[in-house]
Design a protein around this motif. Structure first.
Motif, PDB file in Angstrom:
ATOM      1  N   VAL A 164       4.134   6.680  -7.745  1.00  0.00           N
ATOM      2  CA  VAL A 164       3.864   5.351  -7.168  1.00  0.00           C
ATOM      3  C   VAL A 164       4.164   4.261  -8.193  1.00  0.00           C
ATOM      4  CG1 VAL A 164       2.079   3.866  -6.171  1.00  0.00           C
ATOM      5  CG2 VAL A 164       2.170   6.286  -5.550  1.00  0.00           C
ATOM      6  N   THR A 165       3.803   4.509  -9.439  1.00  0.00           N
ATOM      7  CA  THR A 165       4.065   3.518 -10.488  1.00  0.00           C
ATOM      8  C   THR A 165       5.573   3.302 -10.657  1.00  0.00           C
ATOM      9  OG1 THR A 165       2.038   4.147 -11.608  1.00  0.00           O
ATOM     10  CG2 THR A 165       3.654   2.974 -12.933  1.00  0.00           C
ATOM     11  N   ALA A 166       6.315   4.395 -10.601  1.00  0.00           N
ATOM     12  CA  ALA A 166       7.772   4.279 -10.748  1.00  0.00           C
ATOM     13  C   ALA A 166       8.372   3.469  -9.597  1.00  0.00           C
ATOM     14  CB  ALA A 166       8.405   5.674 -10.801  1.00  0.00           C
ATOM     15  N   LYS A 167       7.814   3.638  -8.392  1.00  0.00           N
ATOM     16  CA  LYS A 167       8.391   2.953  -7.217  1.00  0.00           C
ATOM     17  C   LYS A 167       7.887   1.520  -7.066  1.00  0.00           C
ATOM     18  CE  LYS A 167      10.866   6.240  -5.113  1.00  0.00           C
ATOM     19  NZ  LYS A 167      10.347   7.511  -4.660  1.00  0.00           N
ATOM     20  N   LEU A 168       6.587   1.291  -7.344  1.00  0.00           N
ATOM     21  CA  LEU A 168       6.011  -0.044  -7.088  1.00  0.00           C
ATOM     22  C   LEU A 168       5.805  -0.866  -8.359  1.00  0.00           C
ATOM     23  CD1 LEU A 168       3.281   0.772  -4.352  1.00  0.00           C
ATOM     24  CD2 LEU A 168       5.700   0.237  -4.043  1.00  0.00           C
ATOM     25  N   LEU A 222       4.964   2.954   0.949  1.00  0.00           N
ATOM     26  CA  LEU A 222       5.378   4.235   0.379  1.00  0.00           C
ATOM     27  C   LEU A 222       4.454   5.347   0.884  1.00  0.00           C
ATOM     28  CD1 LEU A 222       7.305   5.314  -1.868  1.00  0.00           C
ATOM     29  CD2 LEU A 222       5.480   4.844  -3.512  1.00  0.00           C
ATOM     30  N   ALA A 223       5.050   6.516   1.196  1.00  0.00           N
ATOM     31  CA  ALA A 223       4.244   7.677   1.589  1.00  0.00           C
ATOM     32  C   ALA A 223       4.664   8.837   0.699  1.00  0.00           C
ATOM     33  CB  ALA A 223       4.482   8.014   3.050  1.00  0.00           C
ATOM     34  N   VAL A 224       3.723   9.385  -0.046  1.00  0.00           N
ATOM     35  CA  VAL A 224       4.068  10.447  -1.001  1.00  0.00           C
ATOM     36  C   VAL A 224       3.364  11.747  -0.606  1.00  0.00           C
ATOM     37  CG1 VAL A 224       4.077  11.096  -3.440  1.00  0.00           C
ATOM     38  CG2 VAL A 224       4.129   8.675  -2.809  1.00  0.00           C
ATOM     39  N   PRO A 225       4.118  12.810  -0.335  1.00  0.00           N
ATOM     40  CA  PRO A 225       3.476  14.098  -0.063  1.00  0.00           C
ATOM     41  C   PRO A 225       2.830  14.624  -1.337  1.00  0.00           C
ATOM     42  CG  PRO A 225       5.810  14.123   0.557  1.00  0.00           C
ATOM     43  CD  PRO A 225       5.580  12.888  -0.241  1.00  0.00           C
ATOM     44  N   CYS A 226       1.594  15.078  -1.228  1.00  0.00           N
ATOM     45  CA  CYS A 226       0.867  15.469  -2.437  1.00  0.00           C
ATOM     46  C   CYS A 226      -0.327  16.312  -2.028  1.00  0.00           C
ATOM     47  CB  CYS A 226       0.407  14.179  -3.130  1.00  0.00           C
ATOM     48  SG  CYS A 226      -0.797  14.412  -4.421  1.00  0.00           S
ATOM     49  N   ASP A 227      -0.432  17.516  -2.565  1.00  0.00           N
ATOM     50  CA  ASP A 227      -1.583  18.366  -2.260  1.00  0.00           C
ATOM     51  C   ASP A 227      -2.588  18.273  -3.407  1.00  0.00           C
ATOM     52  OD1 ASP A 227      -3.444  20.283  -1.720  1.00  0.00           O
ATOM     53  OD2 ASP A 227      -2.003  21.898  -1.314  1.00  0.00           O
ATOM     54  N   VAL A 256       0.816  -1.214   0.000  1.00  0.00           N
ATOM     55  CA  VAL A 256       0.000   0.000   0.000  1.00  0.00           C
ATOM     56  C   VAL A 256       0.854   1.271   0.000  1.00  0.00           C
ATOM     57  CG1 VAL A 256      -1.760   1.304   1.274  1.00  0.00           C
ATOM     58  CG2 VAL A 256      -1.898  -1.189   1.160  1.00  0.00           C
ATOM     59  N   ALA A 257       0.532   2.157  -0.926  1.00  0.00           N
ATOM     60  CA  ALA A 257       1.117   3.509  -0.936  1.00  0.00           C
ATOM     61  C   ALA A 257       0.041   4.480  -0.473  1.00  0.00           C
ATOM     62  CB  ALA A 257       1.568   3.874  -2.351  1.00  0.00           C
ATOM     63  N   ILE A 258       0.446   5.464   0.314  1.00  0.00           N
ATOM     64  CA  ILE A 258      -0.525   6.471   0.760  1.00  0.00           C
ATOM     65  C   ILE A 258      -0.012   7.866   0.406  1.00  0.00           C
ATOM     66  CG2 ILE A 258      -1.365   5.037   2.674  1.00  0.00           C
ATOM     67  CD1 ILE A 258       0.220   6.879   4.595  1.00  0.00           C
ATOM     68  N   CYS A 259      -0.933   8.803   0.374  1.00  0.00           N
ATOM     69  CA  CYS A 259      -0.525  10.201   0.211  1.00  0.00           C
ATOM     70  C   CYS A 259      -1.334  11.078   1.137  1.00  0.00           C
ATOM     71  CB  CYS A 259      -0.700  10.665  -1.243  1.00  0.00           C
ATOM     72  SG  CYS A 259      -2.294  11.449  -1.572  1.00  0.00           S
TER      73      CYS A 259
END
Ligand SMILES: NC(=O)c1ccc[n+]([C@@H]2O[C@H](COP(=O)([O-])OP(=O)(O)OC[C@H]3O[C@@H](n4cnc5c(N)ncnc54)[C@H](OP(=O)(O)O)[C@@H]3O)[C@@H](O)[C@H]2O)c1
Length: 245
Positions: A74-78, A55-60, A34-37
């Motif tokens: 996320v696609t690039a990482k997972l 994965l945790a991605v900062p995103c507004d 699971v990735a979250i933002c």
């Protein structure tokens, strides 16, 4: 029941707290990666650690193209996104005559364009793999207007039309798209809106606020292998709060 999510890659937007957090938790428990933002900072980092998120991605999500960039990261990482949960902070509240154009724009960007951009970005990979699950967290306000939530009432009703339209276009590729409609659940957002248990519970047939995990359970099921023939649906989780059929 095993939801068949082991090894699936899920992205949950707006997941450092509240409903998104509970959904991410349910998917992690099912064995998904699971990735979250969220907007970022310590709150996001803490949540990711507590969840065991990959994965945790900062995103507004009030910013144009933010959801697209998020999916790309996320696609690039997972390596891909098999399950997308579209969720974000609630839009500004207020009666129609009090709302400014800027507030409408903010609401449109986060509720509408984050959904459109996010869905557009995950679809090519899902179609290629002939498997995908997209769930939009909307609101009971999409069916029954709530006082003072003008932007939510207006935009969320339209999102149900989007769910139906896109789901019809992609069903043949093994991709499902559904909406979950929370009624009143105990989260920070509800506290900010002053919607406490004492105020709201008497109007709900179940006589209590929902627990975030009760919405998360349906969302995880809609993301499951078993839900492969459920698409284009909008399902409320509201303790009976919706009065109409
Ligand atoms: N709770 C309910 O009963 C209920 C009922 C109907 C509809 N809804 C809707 O469901 C959604 C989630 O509600 P909730 O109660 O879980 O809200 P919440 O407790 O306020 O949590 C919202 C989550 O979204 C993140 N977020 C807020 N603004 C963001 C932005 N601009 N970009 C990215 N992430 C953002 C927050 O994290 P950060 O602060 O770290 O950014 C947090 O993780 C909202 O749209 C709400 O209107 C909720």
């Amino acid at each position: 029941m095993d939801f068949g999510l082991k090894g699936r890659r899920a992205l949950v937007m707006g997941a450092s707290a509240g409903l998104g957090y509970a959904i991410a938790e349910a998917l992690v428990k099912e064995g998904a990666t699971v990735a979250i933002c969220s907007r970022g900072g310590e709150k996001l980092e803490r949540a990711a650690k507590a969840l065991g998120a990959a994965l945790a991605v900062p995103c507004d999500l009030t910013q144009p193209q933010a959801a697209k960039a998020l999916v790309e990261t996320v696609t690039a990482k997972l390596g891909g996104v098999d399950v997308l949960v579209v969720n974000t902070g609630g839009p500004p509240s207020g009666g129609f005559e009090s709302l400014t154009a800027e507030q409408w724009q903010l609401g449109f960007q986060s509720l509408w364009m984050a959904a459109v951009d996010g869905i557009q970005a995950v679809l090519p990979g899902m179609k290629e793999r002939q498997w995908g699950r997209i769930v939009l967290v909307t609101s009971l306000a999409a069916r029954e207007a709530m006082n003072n939530l003008t932007i939510s009432n207006g935009l969320r009703a339209g999102l149900l039309g989007l769910v139906k339209t896109v789901s019809n276009e992609v069903a043949q590729h093994g991709v499902t798209l559904n909406a979950v409609l929370p009624g009143y659940h105990a989260t920070e957002r509800m506290q900010q809106l002053g919607l406490t248990d004492e105020k709201v519970a008497p109007q709900i047939p179940a006589r209590r606020l929902g627990r975030p995990e009760e919405l998360a359970a349906l969302t995880a099921f809609l993301a499951s292998e078993q839900a492969s023939y459920i698409t284009g649906q909008s399902i409320a989780v509201d303790g009976g709060a919706q009065r109409g059929f």
